[in-house]
Every structure is written in C-alpha cells, then in structure tokens.
Design a protein around this motif. Structure first.
Motif, PDB file in Angstrom:
ATOM      1  N   VAL A 139       0.838  -1.201   0.000  1.00  0.00           N
ATOM      2  CA  VAL A 139       0.000   0.000   0.000  1.00  0.00           C
ATOM      3  C   VAL A 139       0.874   1.252   0.000  1.00  0.00           C
ATOM      4  CG1 VAL A 139      -1.658   1.339   1.357  1.00  0.00           C
ATOM      5  CG2 VAL A 139      -1.961  -1.132   1.089  1.00  0.00           C
ATOM      6  N   ALA A 140       1.984   1.217   0.739  1.00  0.00           N
ATOM      7  CA  ALA A 140       2.870   2.381   0.794  1.00  0.00           C
ATOM      8  C   ALA A 140       3.487   2.672  -0.573  1.00  0.00           C
ATOM      9  CB  ALA A 140       3.965   2.147   1.833  1.00  0.00           C
ATOM     10  N   VAL A 141       3.987   1.634  -1.245  1.00  0.00           N
ATOM     11  CA  VAL A 141       4.610   1.870  -2.552  1.00  0.00           C
ATOM     12  C   VAL A 141       3.553   2.213  -3.602  1.00  0.00           C
ATOM     13  CG1 VAL A 141       4.541  -0.513  -3.428  1.00  0.00           C
ATOM     14  CG2 VAL A 141       6.395   1.015  -4.127  1.00  0.00           C
ATOM     15  N   GLN A 142       2.341   1.703  -3.428  1.00  0.00           N
ATOM     16  CA  GLN A 142       1.257   2.028  -4.363  1.00  0.00           C
ATOM     17  C   GLN A 142       1.017   3.523  -4.400  1.00  0.00           C
ATOM     18  OE1 GLN A 142      -2.571   0.566  -3.109  1.00  0.00           O
ATOM     19  NE2 GLN A 142      -3.432   0.576  -5.179  1.00  0.00           N
ATOM     20  N   ARG A 143       1.109   4.175  -3.251  1.00  0.00           N
ATOM     21  CA  ARG A 143       0.870   5.618  -3.191  1.00  0.00           C
ATOM     22  C   ARG A 143       1.973   6.405  -3.901  1.00  0.00           C
ATOM     23  NH1 ARG A 143      -0.064   4.689   2.646  1.00  0.00           N
ATOM     24  NH2 ARG A 143      -2.296   4.381   2.991  1.00  0.00           N
ATOM     25  N   GLU A 144       3.153   5.796  -4.041  1.00  0.00           N
ATOM     26  CA  GLU A 144       4.294   6.510  -4.618  1.00  0.00           C
ATOM     27  C   GLU A 144       4.389   6.377  -6.132  1.00  0.00           C
ATOM     28  OE1 GLU A 144       7.599   4.783  -2.629  1.00  0.00           O
ATOM     29  OE2 GLU A 144       7.020   5.508  -0.640  1.00  0.00           O
ATOM     30  N   LEU A 145       3.596   5.498  -6.732  1.00  0.00           N
ATOM     31  CA  LEU A 145       3.703   5.233  -8.162  1.00  0.00           C
ATOM     32  C   LEU A 145       2.825   6.203  -8.955  1.00  0.00           C
ATOM     33  CD1 LEU A 145       3.610   1.323  -8.184  1.00  0.00           C
ATOM     34  CD2 LEU A 145       5.611   2.827  -8.254  1.00  0.00           C
ATOM     35  N   ASP A 146       3.430   6.835  -9.979  1.00  0.00           N
ATOM     36  CA  ASP A 146       2.691   7.745 -10.841  1.00  0.00           C
ATOM     37  C   ASP A 146       2.346   7.113 -12.175  1.00  0.00           C
ATOM     38  OD1 ASP A 146       2.813   9.869  -8.976  1.00  0.00           O
ATOM     39  OD2 ASP A 146       4.866  10.309  -9.636  1.00  0.00           O
ATOM     40  N   ASP A 147       3.247   6.283 -12.701  1.00  0.00           N
ATOM     41  CA  ASP A 147       3.052   5.646 -13.997  1.00  0.00           C
ATOM     42  C   ASP A 147       3.954   4.424 -14.070  1.00  0.00           C
ATOM     43  OD1 ASP A 147       5.657   6.659 -14.448  1.00  0.00           O
ATOM     44  OD2 ASP A 147       4.844   8.473 -15.367  1.00  0.00           O
ATOM     45  N   CYS A 148       3.948   3.763 -15.224  1.00  0.00           N
ATOM     46  CA  CYS A 148       4.724   2.532 -15.337  1.00  0.00           C
ATOM     47  C   CYS A 148       6.226   2.794 -15.383  1.00  0.00           C
ATOM     48  CB  CYS A 148       4.276   1.749 -16.577  1.00  0.00           C
ATOM     49  SG  CYS A 148       2.718   0.865 -16.305  1.00  0.00           S
ATOM     50  N   LEU A 149       6.644   4.015 -15.734  1.00  0.00           N
ATOM     51  CA  LEU A 149       8.072   4.347 -15.655  1.00  0.00           C
ATOM     52  C   LEU A 149       8.534   4.372 -14.206  1.00  0.00           C
ATOM     53  CD1 LEU A 149       8.435   7.166 -18.361  1.00  0.00           C
ATOM     54  CD2 LEU A 149       9.298   4.819 -18.455  1.00  0.00           C
ATOM     55  N   SER A 150       7.715   4.967 -13.332  1.00  0.00           N
ATOM     56  CA  SER A 150       8.092   4.998 -11.914  1.00  0.00           C
ATOM     57  C   SER A 150       8.066   3.589 -11.326  1.00  0.00           C
ATOM     58  CB  SER A 150       7.174   5.940 -11.132  1.00  0.00           C
ATOM     59  OG  SER A 150       5.824   5.508 -11.199  1.00  0.00           O
ATOM     60  N   LEU A 151       7.151   2.738 -11.819  1.00  0.00           N
ATOM     61  CA  LEU A 151       7.135   1.342 -11.370  1.00  0.00           C
ATOM     62  C   LEU A 151       8.425   0.634 -11.777  1.00  0.00           C
ATOM     63  CD1 LEU A 151       4.257  -1.188 -11.361  1.00  0.00           C
ATOM     64  CD2 LEU A 151       6.340  -1.793 -12.576  1.00  0.00           C
ATOM     65  N   SER A 152       8.861   0.836 -13.022  1.00  0.00           N
ATOM     66  CA  SER A 152      10.082   0.181 -13.503  1.00  0.00           C
ATOM     67  C   SER A 152      11.281   0.589 -12.671  1.00  0.00           C
ATOM     68  CB  SER A 152      10.308   0.531 -14.977  1.00  0.00           C
ATOM     69  OG  SER A 152       9.263   0.038 -15.781  1.00  0.00           O
ATOM     70  N   ALA A 153      11.301   1.834 -12.197  1.00  0.00           N
ATOM     71  CA  ALA A 153      12.427   2.307 -11.403  1.00  0.00           C
ATOM     72  C   ALA A 153      12.510   1.614 -10.051  1.00  0.00           C
ATOM     73  CB  ALA A 153      12.332   3.817 -11.211  1.00  0.00           C
ATOM     74  N   ARG A 154      11.413   1.045  -9.563  1.00  0.00           N
ATOM     75  CA  ARG A 154      11.407   0.385  -8.257  1.00  0.00           C
ATOM     76  C   ARG A 154      11.649  -1.119  -8.335  1.00  0.00           C
ATOM     77  NH1 ARG A 154       9.029   3.381  -4.216  1.00  0.00           N
ATOM     78  NH2 ARG A 154      10.009   1.760  -2.934  1.00  0.00           N
ATOM     79  N   VAL A 155      11.779  -1.658  -9.531  1.00  0.00           N
ATOM     80  CA  VAL A 155      11.909  -3.113  -9.698  1.00  0.00           C
ATOM     81  C   VAL A 155      13.042  -3.715  -8.882  1.00  0.00           C
ATOM     82  CG1 VAL A 155      12.486  -4.919 -11.385  1.00  0.00           C
ATOM     83  CG2 VAL A 155      10.727  -3.211 -11.911  1.00  0.00           C
TER      84      VAL A 155
END
Length: 412
Positions: free
Chosen positions: A304-320
């Motif tokens: 839930v915490a990381v969900q709040r920090e994601l703006d788009d799939c680029l930001s998701l890729s950066a957290r992989v």
C-alpha cells in the motif's frame, strides 16, 4: 390568413375544453388566457395552438393538441430547471441553435421562419421550442456528464465485445414490499432501514427471502440480466448512479416499494470481437511458506505504501530492483492469457491505475500501463460517445420524471 388563424383559435378553444376538462366560454373569446399553470408558469391557449400548428408543420403523428400540451408542460419544467442552475440562453446562441435546426431540414433560418409564417406560426414559437431543447441539453450535461462519462475501461469493454452500437445490461436483485401487508408508513420505514443496512454490505438475498413478496423472493430476489434501456427512466437513473454491490433508495411501485441491488454491469455486443491486448507492470513482495499473519500484514502495508508513490509505469520500472522475482513490466498479452484473479484486477483498471493483489506466494502491486487494439482512435471515440449518450438519455429521462412528480400542474 389572419381570419383563418382567428377561426382556428376558436376551434382549438372548444377542443381544449374537453381535453383540459373545463368550460371555456371566456377562453374561446381570449386565446391568450391561461390554459395550464406549471409551478405558476402559464401556458396559454395561444401557446398550445401555436405548438399544435408547429407539430403539424413538422409532420408529427397522432393527436397534435395532446402532444402540444405534453411538450409545453415538459418544456416549462426544463426551462425552470435551467433557471435554477442560472442558465440563460443568449440571443446569439439562440440564433445559432435555430440555424442548426433549420440546417437539419436543408433550410436557412430565414427560409424556415418564412415557411412557418405561411402556416400562421409565429417566430417566437420556433424560438421557444429551440430554446427549451438547448437549455435542457445544458442542464443534463452540467448535472450528469461527470457521472455518465465512460472510462477507458468502459470503452475497452465495448470494443472487446465488438459492435458499433452498444447496450449496457445490469444484473439486479429486488426486494418488493406491498403497502397492504404492514401499512404504508411502516413499509416506508422498513424500506429506508433495509436500504441503509444493505447498501454495500449485508445479505441482500436473505433479506429478499424474508421481506420481499415478489415471485422471485425464494431465489433471493434475483432478476437476472436486464438491458438498461428496458428499465423505466426513474429506475435507470438510480441504477446508473450505483457501483456494483450498492442498492437503491426505496422506489415507488404500484401499491408498494421496491429496493434494487446492482450486482454487475456489462456492455453487450453482437459481432466478433477485435484483438485487444493489455500491458501491465507489477512489483512482487514474496511471502514465506508457511506465511504468518505478521508477515502478511507487513507485506500488505509495504504494498500500500509503494502504491501511493507510483505515478506511472516508468516509476514502477524504477522500483523493480527493490522487489522480488517477477517484478517489472510484462509485454502486451491478451486478457484471456492472464490468470483469472489477475485478469479481474486488470479489467477494472484504467491506464496508470494500480491495485494490490494477494496470491498464494506473494503480495503484488499491479499497474495497468496500456490497452491497445486494432481499433482506430476515431472508432474508440464513436463508441465512447454512444455510451455517453445512452447514459445521458437515461439520466435525462429519469430527471424529467422526477421534475414531473414534484411539479404542481393546474389545468384551468
């Protein structure tokens, strides 16, 4: 021509005497006297005669005097609704709307006015008709557009079912309670209580078996799938405002009240589906085996915490790199190729939206990156417009019925 118009007034006044249920000795001499009051807004015999002539010019079928009365009552209510929202159609906008109305009949505004004048129809009659239509359209757009606008997921659902014209269907259950059993006051109190208790929670089927007196009560009140367009406008208005799992306020039915629960919504189609793919990304938080409640809670809180920090799939890729095996973006696939639980999540997301999914071995943060198909952007917008118009039409009809129920209409 003036004498013909006067004669038509006299004939109309006598005809309206029967239609409106009153004597018209005075009215027959004065066509500008009041025939009907709609919330204290007057409709005169002149208004009705002019509208009947206008309908005749348009080729309207049926009893044009009755249709004229019905239309004028509706239009008074529409204009009153517009006034309550502070809407006032400017002269320039009215002229543009009249020109568009004339153009739809392959005429200029001047040609249309001349043609109507030859039939004894005043320019103000055309203006009033057009003004009411434009005002009502603005009222409906302002009141309902945000609620009625289809999401990308709605359009994708329509496209995946693949037809140019779409029809929404809903799966409903009902609790129908007659006044006769408990009396009207007690039935209304019970219906209000059940509506509050069962909205988004509670066992609707059990309540239907206990309180409903419809033929389907033993089956939990199930009505199955129904097309939205087949529902009475007042009911369709409430249903379209619900999310799955929610219930309506008590609805008036003959000699009783009904409560409806919305289970599912679908967009029906009659032709072969186009190809539609989805691209998504996920961040995987592995769970130990066996998993403890503490470990599960910590994984879900992290998700839930990381969900709040994601703006788009680029930001998701950066957290992989911070997450477990299987994290990252997945190449486009057909929805049918996804596991059932993941497909249910993907189906309800718009691009850029996320959800947290619990699977047997992990907690996953899933984001929809894109949907793509071989459908041209123009066709997508056509389907979006069709869905929007279907919903606006249903909401518009329901709102008009509500205005009618609350109106004070006095026939002189």
């Amino acid at each position: 021509m003036i004498e013909n118009v006067k004669r038509s007034f006299r004939v109309l006044a006598l005809a309206l005497a029967a239609a409106l249920g009153g004597t018209v000795a005075a009215e027959a001499q004065n066509p500008f006297s009041t025939a009907i009051l709609v919330n204290n807004s007057a409709i005169t015999y002149y208004d009705i005669e002019q509208r009947a002539l206008f309908l005749e010019a348009l080729g309207a079928p049926g009893n044009r005097q009755e249709l004229a009365v019905d239309q004028l009552i509706d239009e008074r209510l529409k204009l009153q609704a517009g006034a309550s929202f502070g809407l006032e159609l400017e002269e320039e906008s009215l002229e543009l709307a009249v020109a568009q109305f004339a153009e739809s009949r392959n005429l200029t505004a001047a040609e249309l006015r001349d043609a109507l004048a030859q039939r004894g129809i005043a320019a103000s009659t055309l203006n009033d008709f057009v003004k009411a239509g434009v005002t009502w359209r603005e009222v409906v757009q302002g009141r309902f557009r945000a609620r009625a606008t289809p999401s990308d997921a709605d359009v994708d659902a329509a496209l995946s079912l693949g037809r140019g014209s779409t029809q929404e269907s809903v799966r409903l259950s009902e609790i129908a309670m007659p006044f006769e059993e408990r009396g009207e006051e007690a039935t209304r109190e019970l219906a209000e209580r059940l509506s509050n208790q069962l909205n988004g929670r509670g066992d609707f089927a059990a309540a239907a078996r206990e309180y409903s007196r419809s033929n389907n009560a033993a089956e939990g009140g199930s009505l199955g799938w129904l097309e939205v367009g087949s529902l009475p406008p007042a009911i369709a208005t409430q249903i379209l405002a619900l999310s799955p799992g929610e219930v309506t306020l008590p609805i008036e039915i003959p000699d009783g009240l009904s409560i409806l629960k919305l289970h599912e919504v679908r967009v029906d189609s009659r032709t072969a589906p186009p190809e539609l793919t989805v691209a998504y990304g996920q961040l995987v938080i592995p769970l130990p085996n066996p998993v403890s409640q503490t470990a599960l809670r910590e994984a879900e809180e992290r998700a839930v915490a990381v969900q709040r920090e994601l703006d788009d799939c680029l930001s998701l890729s950066a957290r992989v790199p911070d997450f477990g095996p299987g994290s990252g973006r997945v190449k486009p696939v057909l929805p049918s190729q996804l596991p059932g639980d993941l497909r249910q999540v993907i189906d309800r997301l718009d691009p850029g939206e996320t959800d947290v999914v619990r699977t047997a071995d992990a907690v996953r943060v899933v984001m929809l990156c894109d949907r793509a198909s071989n459908i041209a952007p123009e066709q997508r917008e056509q389907v979006r417009t069709q869905l929007l118009n279907q919903r606006l039409n249903s909401l518009s009809e329901g709102y008009l019925q509500e205005l009618k129920r609350n109106a004070v209409v006095v026939r002189q």
